[in-house]
Motif scaffolding. Structure first.
Motif, PDB file in Angstrom:
ATOM      1  N   ASP A 203       1.117  -1.797   0.106  1.00  0.00           N
ATOM      2  CA  ASP A 203       0.063   0.541   0.157  1.00  0.00           C
ATOM      3  C   ASP A 203       0.565   1.313  -0.182  1.00  0.00           C
ATOM      4  OD1 ASP A 203      -2.712  -1.265   0.275  1.00  0.00           O
ATOM      5  OD2 ASP A 203      -2.451  -1.490   2.252  1.00  0.00           O
ATOM      6  N   SER A 204       1.948   1.488   0.606  1.00  0.00           N
ATOM      7  CA  SER A 204       2.864   1.937   0.765  1.00  0.00           C
ATOM      8  C   SER A 204       2.914   2.865  -0.557  1.00  0.00           C
ATOM      9  CB  SER A 204       3.827   2.671   2.161  1.00  0.00           C
ATOM     10  OG  SER A 204       3.183   2.237   3.348  1.00  0.00           O
ATOM     11  N   LEU A 205       4.210   1.431  -0.890  1.00  0.00           N
ATOM     12  CA  LEU A 205       4.517   1.898  -2.700  1.00  0.00           C
ATOM     13  C   LEU A 205       4.070   2.233  -3.454  1.00  0.00           C
ATOM     14  CD1 LEU A 205       6.908  -1.724  -2.312  1.00  0.00           C
ATOM     15  CD2 LEU A 205       7.657   0.828  -1.799  1.00  0.00           C
ATOM     16  N   TYR A 206       2.128   2.044  -3.322  1.00  0.00           N
ATOM     17  CA  TYR A 206       1.894   2.052  -4.327  1.00  0.00           C
ATOM     18  C   TYR A 206       1.724   4.260  -3.882  1.00  0.00           C
ATOM     19  CZ  TYR A 206      -0.223  -1.801  -7.230  1.00  0.00           C
ATOM     20  OH  TYR A 206      -0.460  -2.775  -7.483  1.00  0.00           O
ATOM     21  N   GLY A 207       1.286   4.112  -2.542  1.00  0.00           N
ATOM     22  CA  GLY A 207       0.981   5.480  -2.251  1.00  0.00           C
ATOM     23  C   GLY A 207       2.303   6.192  -3.223  1.00  0.00           C
ATOM     24  N   THR A 208       3.645   6.287  -2.700  1.00  0.00           N
ATOM     25  CA  THR A 208       4.967   6.766  -3.745  1.00  0.00           C
ATOM     26  C   THR A 208       4.876   6.745  -5.008  1.00  0.00           C
ATOM     27  OG1 THR A 208       5.665   5.398  -2.248  1.00  0.00           O
ATOM     28  CG2 THR A 208       5.708   8.093  -1.350  1.00  0.00           C
ATOM     29  N   TRP A 362       2.954  17.661  -5.930  1.00  0.00           N
ATOM     30  CA  TRP A 362       1.721  17.904  -6.269  1.00  0.00           C
ATOM     31  C   TRP A 362       0.740  17.364  -6.380  1.00  0.00           C
ATOM     32  CZ3 TRP A 362       1.828  22.850  -8.157  1.00  0.00           C
ATOM     33  CH2 TRP A 362       0.391  23.655  -8.679  1.00  0.00           C
ATOM     34  N   ASP A 363      -0.515  17.006  -6.201  1.00  0.00           N
ATOM     35  CA  ASP A 363      -1.155  16.347  -5.821  1.00  0.00           C
ATOM     36  C   ASP A 363      -0.987  15.128  -6.376  1.00  0.00           C
ATOM     37  OD1 ASP A 363      -2.298  16.444  -8.068  1.00  0.00           O
ATOM     38  OD2 ASP A 363      -3.941  16.986  -7.740  1.00  0.00           O
ATOM     39  N   PHE A 364       0.033  14.681  -6.867  1.00  0.00           N
ATOM     40  CA  PHE A 364       0.174  13.705  -7.504  1.00  0.00           C
ATOM     41  C   PHE A 364      -0.247  12.335  -6.527  1.00  0.00           C
ATOM     42  CE2 PHE A 364       2.235   9.863  -9.450  1.00  0.00           C
ATOM     43  CZ  PHE A 364       1.692   9.757 -10.840  1.00  0.00           C
ATOM     44  N   GLN A 365       0.733  12.023  -5.595  1.00  0.00           N
ATOM     45  CA  GLN A 365       0.783  10.947  -4.577  1.00  0.00           C
ATOM     46  C   GLN A 365      -0.191  11.390  -3.651  1.00  0.00           C
ATOM     47  OE1 GLN A 365       4.696  11.907  -3.165  1.00  0.00           O
ATOM     48  NE2 GLN A 365       5.921  10.436  -4.022  1.00  0.00           N
ATOM     49  N   ALA A 366      -0.810  12.036  -2.980  1.00  0.00           N
ATOM     50  CA  ALA A 366      -2.002  12.725  -2.888  1.00  0.00           C
ATOM     51  C   ALA A 366      -3.128  12.140  -2.938  1.00  0.00           C
ATOM     52  CB  ALA A 366      -1.624  14.560  -2.365  1.00  0.00           C
ATOM     53  N   MET A 369      -2.367   8.344  -1.416  1.00  0.00           N
ATOM     54  CA  MET A 369      -2.565   8.233  -1.433  1.00  0.00           C
ATOM     55  C   MET A 369      -3.917   8.444  -0.027  1.00  0.00           C
ATOM     56  SD  MET A 369       1.233   9.427   0.041  1.00  0.00           S
ATOM     57  CE  MET A 369       0.886  11.150   0.159  1.00  0.00           C
ATOM     58  N   GLN A 370      -4.760   9.236  -0.406  1.00  0.00           N
ATOM     59  CA  GLN A 370      -5.671  10.229   0.146  1.00  0.00           C
ATOM     60  C   GLN A 370      -4.797  10.576   1.066  1.00  0.00           C
ATOM     61  OE1 GLN A 370      -9.418  10.278  -1.136  1.00  0.00           O
ATOM     62  NE2 GLN A 370      -8.249   9.656  -2.617  1.00  0.00           N
TER      63      GLN A 370
END
Length: 432
Positions: A203-208, A362-366, A369-370
RNA sequence: GGAGAGGUGGGUGAGUGGCUGAAACCAGUCCCCUGCUAAGGGACCGUACAGUUUAUAGCUGUACCGAGGGUUCGAAUCCCUCCCUCUCCGCCA
């Protein structure tokens, strides 16, 4: 991940921006999938609505003591239809999801267009490359005279290629560098020091943004299954630090949040065979002090300037000549909208080499990650912006110090800023 | 690793198959009343997605009660798998 609305409403403009960074978006495929998704989703939701309405009427009839058999018969067909629709929708959504996951971030306005690193634009140089009145050695040769300070043969015996064993004063210098950086960021730049896990979940690796596309760059503790189980070694502290914000809503007044951590980083370096095989430049394991910021969208561009400045401050305190370049559209990382690289002068290579990379995501990772924030007047929370930068790569800093501070007699001066961290040692001498 | 108990909205915490997207309380927002050191009354108060739309407004719908499957006309509620938390035991730096 990009805002789905950008693709639905402005696909041609978006595709053009992506092309600038070398990504060809298959517009026709996307449009076809999107059309299909729309139809299927409406259909599925209508069927679900029907099922819900009927189920409720069955409940009511039963409560009233009526015969529910006729109602049950009516609903009979619905289930099959619904699961068929659901299945088809799932398929389309998975395809769309895969497509979305594979699209890189859009470059920010003003980022120079270009194909590769040759098109990056120099912003500034700091200090002059030092001139030496003797033949400079590279860090491997320098360290060899310093009591086998860097022992690559031993690391190869213990583990394999692209690892190192450090000894004595070099090991201590390596530690001193990291401590110095961490202190500088926490005491002078306002960062909060964090200790994080070196193994993270998928999940973390998807997030970033490391997954799903860049899994082969990582070391995994077990084969990643379909479920994505199995932990992976972090390729950078950016992953755990940034994911601290995952699935969270912050109060706007608590932003920015500035975090720093010193961690080892593990990279498989697949695809870089034969490059930088000598010395410390490209290792499977290296230490890095990382900076991460969570900021309000309106502040992120300014934050990138500041964060890059924090990395520059380290180089300046260590009096290492460097240059700052802004990466062109074609050379930027997957999730970045703007990136500055800091490149330190390496006399033995007679060139500048990357020692820090600072990016506004930008908001790409956000979005992945929500990670959101809320202002009191806001009805709905909004995606925050994330930034990260190396401040700095410790191994490469060690290389830079060894090479830039080498003396004719084979000794290495300790940069003034590091002397306290070396407990007063000002010179590392060759072994007798 | 073994045994047990749990995971519900910003918080506490009800809810064991249908009128529950979820009681109640606290916190928060807004309004009213009152007027003097503190209280009373009322309303609102999750997120995401889709459709409609100029609209990230409104309206309609769908989904979400740790995650993923399953049973059922219908699941927060029943079954399975996994994850996490707590307690006790074991082991260990």
């Amino acid at each position: 991940m990009l805002d789905p609305r950008l693709l639905r409403n402005n696909i041609d403009e978006t595709a053009a921006k992506l092309k600038a960074r070398g990504f060809i978006l298959d517009v026709d495929t996307f449009k076809a999938l999107e059309e299909k998704r729309k139809t299927l989703q409406v259909q599925t939701q209508e069927l679900q609505n029907e099922r819900n309405v009927r189920s409720k009427s069955i409940g009511r009839a039963k409560a009233a003591g009526e015969d529910i058999q006729p109602l049950l018969a009516e609903v009979d067909e619905l289930g099959a239809k619904l699961s068929a629709a659901k299945g088809a929708l799932d398929e389309v959504q998975t395809s769309l999801e895969n497509l979305y996951q594979g699209i890189p971030n859009l470059p920010a306005d003003g980022v120079p267009e270009g194909k590769d690193e040759d098109d990056n634009v120099e912003v500034l140089t700091w200090s002059e490359p030092k001139s030496f009145d003797f033949d400079v050695k590279d860090h491997v040769d320098i360290a060899a005279t310093l009591d086998s300070g860097l022992d690559f043969e031993m690391a190869a015996k213990l583990t394999g290629s692209r690892f190192v064993v450090m000894n004595g004063a070099i090991a201590k210098l390596h530690r001193a560098i990291a401590q110095f950086m961490l202190d500088c960021h926490t005491q002078e730049h306002g960062y909060h020091e964090v200790y994080v896990p070196y193994l993270v979940n998928s999940d973390s690796l998807y997030g970033t943004g490391q997954l799903p596309k860049f899994g082969e760059d990582l070391f995994h503790t077990q084969p990643a299954t379909e479920e994505g189980q199995g932990l992976s070694l972090i390729p950078t502290a950016e992953v755990p630090l940034t994911n601290i914000a995952r699935d969270s809503i912050f109060n706007a007044k608590d932003l920015p949040i500035k975090m720093t951590a010193h961690t080892p980083c593990f990279r498989s370096e697949a695809g870089s065979y034969g490059r930088d095989t000598r010395g410390l430049i490209r290792q499977h394991q290296f230490d890095k002090v990382e900076m991460v910021q969570l900021v309000l969208p309106e502040d992120s561009m300014q934050a990138l300037e500041e964060l890059t400045g924090h990395a520059e401050a380290i180089l300046q305190k260590l009096e290492l000549p460097y240059r700052k370049v802004v990466l062109c559209t074609g050379d930027m990382g997957f999730g970045a909208c703007k990136t500055y690289d800091l490149e330190v002068w390496l006399p033995a290579q007679n060139t500048y080499r990357e020692i820090s990379s600072c990016s506004n995501m930008w908001d790409f990772q956000a979005r992945r990650m929500q990670a959101r924030y809320r202002k009191p007047e806001m009805k709905k929370p909004d995606l925050l912006h994330t930034l990260n930068g190396s401040g700095l790569a410790v191994g490469r800093t060690l290389v830079a110090i060894l090479e830039n501070y080498q003396q004719a007699d084979g000794s290495v001066k300790v940069p003034t800023a590091l002397v306290p961290y070396m407990h007063g040692v000002e010179l590392i001498r060759p072994k007798a």
